[in-house]
Design an enzyme around this catalytic site. Structure first.
Site, PDB file in Angstrom:
ATOM      1  N   ASP A   1      42.188 -72.320  12.427  1.00 15.10           N
ATOM      2  CA  ASP A   1      43.563 -71.404  11.728  1.00 15.10           C
ATOM      3  C   ASP A   1      43.620 -70.355  11.388  1.00 15.10           C
ATOM      4  O   ASP A   1      45.101 -69.132  11.540  1.00 15.10           O
ATOM      5  CB  ASP A   1      43.688 -72.851  10.543  1.00 15.10           C
ATOM      6  CG  ASP A   1      43.707 -73.903  10.895  1.00 15.10           C
ATOM      7  OD1 ASP A   1      44.104 -74.163  12.792  1.00 15.10           O
ATOM      8  OD2 ASP A   1      44.629 -74.799  10.360  1.00 15.10           O
TER       9      ASP A   1
ATOM     10  N   CYS B   1      35.607 -75.630  11.317  1.00 13.85           N
ATOM     11  CA  CYS B   1      36.436 -75.464  11.236  1.00 13.85           C
ATOM     12  C   CYS B   1      37.984 -76.707  11.177  1.00 13.85           C
ATOM     13  O   CYS B   1      37.314 -77.360  10.815  1.00 13.85           O
ATOM     14  CB  CYS B   1      37.414 -74.338  12.329  1.00 13.85           C
ATOM     15  SG  CYS B   1      39.026 -73.966  11.300  1.00 13.85           S
ATOM     16  N   ASP B   2      38.724 -75.864  10.047  1.00 12.48           N
ATOM     17  CA  ASP B   2      39.685 -77.343   8.958  1.00 12.48           C
ATOM     18  C   ASP B   2      39.330 -78.142   9.943  1.00 12.48           C
ATOM     19  O   ASP B   2      39.498 -79.324   9.583  1.00 12.48           O
ATOM     20  CB  ASP B   2      41.041 -76.529   8.893  1.00 12.48           C
ATOM     21  CG  ASP B   2      40.792 -74.918   8.562  1.00 12.48           C
ATOM     22  OD1 ASP B   2      40.379 -74.640   7.903  1.00 12.48           O
ATOM     23  OD2 ASP B   2      42.142 -74.884   7.983  1.00 12.48           O
ATOM     24  N   LYS B   3      39.981 -78.444  11.372  1.00 12.43           N
ATOM     25  CA  LYS B   3      40.480 -79.728  12.455  1.00 12.43           C
ATOM     26  C   LYS B   3      39.526 -80.356  12.831  1.00 12.43           C
ATOM     27  O   LYS B   3      39.207 -81.795  13.109  1.00 12.43           O
ATOM     28  CB  LYS B   3      41.428 -79.381  13.212  1.00 12.43           C
ATOM     29  CG  LYS B   3      42.270 -78.953  12.479  1.00 12.43           C
ATOM     30  CD  LYS B   3      43.995 -79.912  11.393  1.00 12.43           C
ATOM     31  CE  LYS B   3      44.949 -78.665  10.642  1.00 12.43           C
ATOM     32  NZ  LYS B   3      44.015 -77.359  10.309  1.00 12.43           N
TER      33      LYS B   3
ATOM     34  N   CYS C   1      35.945 -70.995   5.230  1.00 15.10           N
ATOM     35  CA  CYS C   1      36.533 -69.870   4.887  1.00 15.10           C
ATOM     36  C   CYS C   1      36.147 -70.442   3.902  1.00 15.10           C
ATOM     37  O   CYS C   1      35.803 -71.279   2.992  1.00 15.10           O
ATOM     38  CB  CYS C   1      38.185 -69.963   4.613  1.00 15.10           C
ATOM     39  SG  CYS C   1      38.927 -68.930   6.491  1.00 15.10           S
TER      40      CYS C   1
ATOM     41  N   SER D   1      48.636 -73.994   4.587  1.00 14.35           N
ATOM     42  CA  SER D   1      46.841 -73.503   4.754  1.00 14.35           C
ATOM     43  C   SER D   1      46.379 -74.416   3.666  1.00 14.35           C
ATOM     44  O   SER D   1      47.536 -73.708   2.956  1.00 14.35           O
ATOM     45  CB  SER D   1      46.877 -72.856   5.191  1.00 14.35           C
ATOM     46  OG  SER D   1      45.516 -71.937   4.941  1.00 14.35           O
TER      47      SER D   1
ATOM     48  N   GLU E   1      51.185 -74.552  10.265  1.00 15.64           N
ATOM     49  CA  GLU E   1      51.014 -74.075   8.971  1.00 15.64           C
ATOM     50  C   GLU E   1      51.821 -72.935   8.538  1.00 15.64           C
ATOM     51  O   GLU E   1      51.537 -71.967   9.574  1.00 15.64           O
ATOM     52  CB  GLU E   1      49.387 -73.724   8.188  1.00 15.64           C
ATOM     53  CG  GLU E   1      48.168 -75.173   8.883  1.00 15.64           C
ATOM     54  CD  GLU E   1      46.660 -75.280   8.133  1.00 15.64           C
ATOM     55  OE1 GLU E   1      46.853 -73.589   8.238  1.00 15.64           O
ATOM     56  OE2 GLU E   1      46.469 -76.064   8.128  1.00 15.64           O
TER      57      GLU E   1
END
Length: 571
Positions: free
Chosen positions: A85, A126-128, A198, A474, A448
Site C-alpha cells: 500500500d 504487508c497489509d493485505k 510500517c 490506511s 485507501e
C-alpha cells in the site's frame, strides 16, 4: 519417524504404484525416498522486491523449513503476490490492493490443492497479505501456523522517531509552505531505515496482533522487528509447531471460533488498530462459515478500553511494544481485565489463558496501560450507522479529541479530484469532504485515502475537516475520517445521492452518520440517480468488481464455508 499418510492429502501424489510418475518429479528435485514418505508442508511467503515489508520473508522461510525438517516433515516453499500500500497509495495502483487479498488467498489455496500439501506455514508482511494468508488457512482447514515478517525499525528525524506516516503528512506540509523541499527530501531518506512493515499500529501491525489474538500465530512472534535474528528462531519454532498440529490433527477452524474472532476484535480496539480490521475479520470469519460482520465487530470495539499508546493516534511504534514484552503483554492486560476469552485454543496446543499464564505485566512503562487506567474507556475504533450509512461505517478515534462533527458536504467522485482540491487548498474549514465511487465495486477495489488525509494533517487542518468515503483508510490515517460507508455509491447507496452543501452529522460517541435529508428527498434523488460506468471493463479488476460483495460483510468474493460441500482438509 514413520508417518501414516492414509488420511493425509499428500497420499494422492506420493503413495502407491500409480503415483510413480509424480514421485519421479520429486526425485528430479533431489528429494529422498524418506522425504517423499513424510508429510508435505507448504511454506508460503509473500516475498518480493516491491517494498521493505516483504523483503526479509524469503530468509525467514528458510528457518521455517529447518523447523519443519526437525519435526520430520518435508517443506515445499512457494510464493504468492502482494500489493504494497505504501507504494500503491495515492494513484490508480491502490485499486489493486484489496483485490490482492483475495488473490493471495486464492493462489495459496490453488497451490495447496494442486500439489496436495498436508499443512501450511504462511509468512506475510504487508497489509493485505496477512488477512489473505489467514483466510487461506481457515479455507483449506489443514494444520496451519501464521507468522508475521516483522515491523520496520523507526526512522529518526530531528531527534524524533518517524514512520512513513510522517512522510505522507510532510507532503501536505510542503504544499502548505510549512516545509521546504530540502527538508522533505531529508525526511524521506531517513523515515524507513530497514526491512519490515510500517512501524505504527497501521494495518500490518494490527493484523499481526490479530494473528496472535486469534490463535493462529505463536505467542510473541508478531513483535520482533524484521531485521532481528530472533525472527528466524520464531520461524523455526513455527515450522516445528505445524508438525505438532499435524500429529494432533488440530486445525484452523478448531482455533478460529466466534470467541477467537471476538478476541481479535478486542486486541484491535485496545491497540487503536486499523479500521481495515473491520473488513478483514468478517472475511476471515466468512471462510469459517461464521457470521461476524462489521456491526458485530463494532459491538466488540464499543465495549473494549483503549490501552496501547501506539501511532498514529499515540506516541509509540511496534518496536517499543516489543521491547516491553510485545502482544502477550497487551493480551495479558486484557485477559486480567476480563476482556478476552481465555479458553480459546491456539496453535501451541494450549489455550490463550495457558499461553499467558507466566506473562508478567511490566511496571515503569507507559506503552501499554492496564484496563483499570485506560487511555480512553472505549476502543480506539468505532462503528457508525445512520441514514447515510444503513450498512454501517467505521472510524478510528484513537487520539482524537473531538468525536462530534457537523458540516456541509463537499463531494468528489474519485480520490484524485479530492486530493487535487486539498493540494490547492480549495476547501473551507468545517466542511465534510465526501469521496465516493471508491467502494469495493465502484473503485473497483476500495482504495485507501491516506494521501488525502495525510495532506490535510500536513496543512494543519486535520481536526478542522471531516472526511467520509465508501472507500477505505490506511491504518496510518488519523482525524475524523469515516470509511466503509455502505451501501456504496456504485449501487446507489445514500452516499451517491449527497450534493454539495447538504449537512452531514457525524457522532462517534453515539455511533451516528446522518445527512439532514428526509426519506422523501433521498428517494426523489435516488430516482434521478444513474449508475456510473467504470473504465475497468476487462482484466482482474473487472473480474473483482463482478464478484465482490459489500464492505459490511468483509468485501468477500465467494460464498464461503457455509456453502462448501467438501473441505480441502478432509480430502
Amino acid at each position: 519417524m514413520k508417518w501414516d499418510k492414509s488420511k493425509l492429502p499428500s497420499r494422492h501424489v506420493s503413495v502407491g504404484p500409480e503415483r510413480a510418475p509424480h514421485r519421479s518429479y520429486y526425485y528430479a528435485m533431489g528429494m529422498t525416498e524418506e522425504e517423499i514418505n513424510q508429510p508435505f508442508i507448504g511454506v508460503a511467503t509473500c516475498w518480493n522486491e516491491a517494498a521493505p515489508c516483504n523483503i526479509s520473508l524469503s530468509r525467514q522461510a528458510q528457518s521455517v523449513k529447518r523447523g519443519v525438517k526437525e519435526g520430520h516433515g518435508t517443506p515445499r516453499e512457494f510464493t504468492t503476490i502482494t500489493v504494497t500500500d505504501g507504494i500503491a497509495m495515492g494513484h490508480q495502483g491502490m485499486k489493486s490492493s484489496l483485490a490482492s487479498r483475495d488473490v493471495i488467498a486464492d493462489s495459496v489455496e490453488l497451490t495447496m490443492r494442486g500439489h496436495c500439501y498436508d499443512a501450511l506455514v504462511g509468512l506475510a508482511g504487508c497489509d493485505k497479505s496477512l488477512p489473505g494468508m489467514m483466510m487461506a488457512m481457515v479455507r483449506l482447514n489443514v494444520p496451519s501456523v501464521f507468522m508475521y515478517g516483522g515491523s520496520i525499525l523507526p526512522g529518526r528525524y530531528k531527534g524524533q522517531d518517524v514512520t512513513v506516516q510522517n512522510v505522507f503528512e510532510a507532503v501536505g506540509a510542503y504544499a502548505a509552505g510549512k516545509m521546504d523541499e530540502k527538508e522533505l527530501h531529508e525526511l524521506e531518506c531517513v523515515a524507513c531505515p530497514s526491512a519490515g512493515s510500517c512501524g505504527g499500529q497501521f494495518t500490518a501491525n494490527t493484523m499481526a496482533c490479530v494473528s496472535e489474538a486469534i490463535g493462529l500465530a505463536l505467542p510473541g512472534s508478531a513483535g520482533s522487528p524484521a531485521p532481528y535474528e530472533s525472527r528466524d528462531e520464531y520461524a523455526a519454532a513455527s515450522g516445528r509447531a505445524v508438525m505438532e498440529l499435524l500429529k494432533k490433527n488440530l486445525r484452523p477452524r478448531d482455533i478460529v471460533t466466534r470467541k477467537a474472532l471476538e478476541n481479535a476484535a478486542v486486541v484491535v480496539a485496545a491497540s487503536g488498530g486499523s479500521t481495515n480490521a473491520a473488513l478483514h475479520l468478517p472475511a476471515i470469519a466468512h471462510e469459517c462459515g461464521i457470521d461476524f460482520d462489521l456491526h458485530m465487530v463494532a459491538e466488540v470495539f464499543k465495549r473494549t478500553p483503549y490501552i496501547a499508546d501506539l501511532k498514529p493516534g499515540g506516541k509509540y511504534v511496534a518496536k517499543d511494544m516489543f521491547e516491553i514484552g510485545g502482544v502477550p503483554v497487551l493480551m495479558k492486560a486484557l485477559l486480567d481485565g476480563g476482556y478476552l476469552h481465555g479458553d480459546c485454543m491456539t496453535v501451541t496446543g494450549k489455550t490463550i489463558a495457558e499461553n499467558l499464564k507466566d506473562v508478567v505485566f511490566p511496571e515503569n512503562q507507559d506503552v501499554i496501560r492496564t484496563t483499570k487506567a485506560p487511555l480512553t474507556p472505549t476502543g480506539g475504533v468505532v462503528g457508525l450507522k445512520g441514514n447515510l450509512a444503513p450498512q454501517g461505517a467505521i472510524v478510528k478515534v484513537a487520539g482524537m479529541k473531538n468525536q462530534v462533527f457537523k458540516g456541509p458536504a463537499r463531494c468528489f467522485d474519485c480520490e484524485e479530484d479530492a486530493f487535487a482540491a486539498v493540494e490547492k487548498r480549495l476547501y473551507k474549514e468545517g466542511e465534510v469532504i465526501v469521496i465516493r465511487y471508491e467502494g469495493p465495486r465502484g473503485g473497483p477495489g476500495m482504495r485507501e485515502m491516506l494521501s488525502t488525509t495525510a495532506a490535510l494533517y500536513g496543512q494543519g487542518v486535520g481536526d478542522k475537516i471531516a472526511l467520509i468515503t465508501d472507500g477505505r483508510f490506511s491504518g496510518a490515517t488519523r482525524g475524523f475520517c469515516v470509511g466503509h460507508v455502505g451501501p456504496e455509491a456504485a449501487v446507489g447507496g445514500p452516499i451517491a445521492l449527497i450534493r454539495d452543501g447538504d449537512i452531514i452529522e457525524l457522532d462517534a460517541i453515539k455511533g451516528i452518520l446522518n445527512v439532514e435529508l428526509s426519506d422523501a428527498e433521498l428517494e426523489s434523488r435516488r430516482k434521478e440517480w444513474k449508475p456510473r460506468e467504470t473504465i475497468y471493463q476487462s482484466g482482474a479488476l473487472w473480474k473483482y468488481a463482478q464478484l465482490v460483495g459489500d464492505a459490511e460483510k468483509g468485501a468477500v468474493t465467494h460464498p464461503g464455508a457455509k456453502a462448501e460441500k467438501e473441505c480441502y482438509g478432509d480430502i
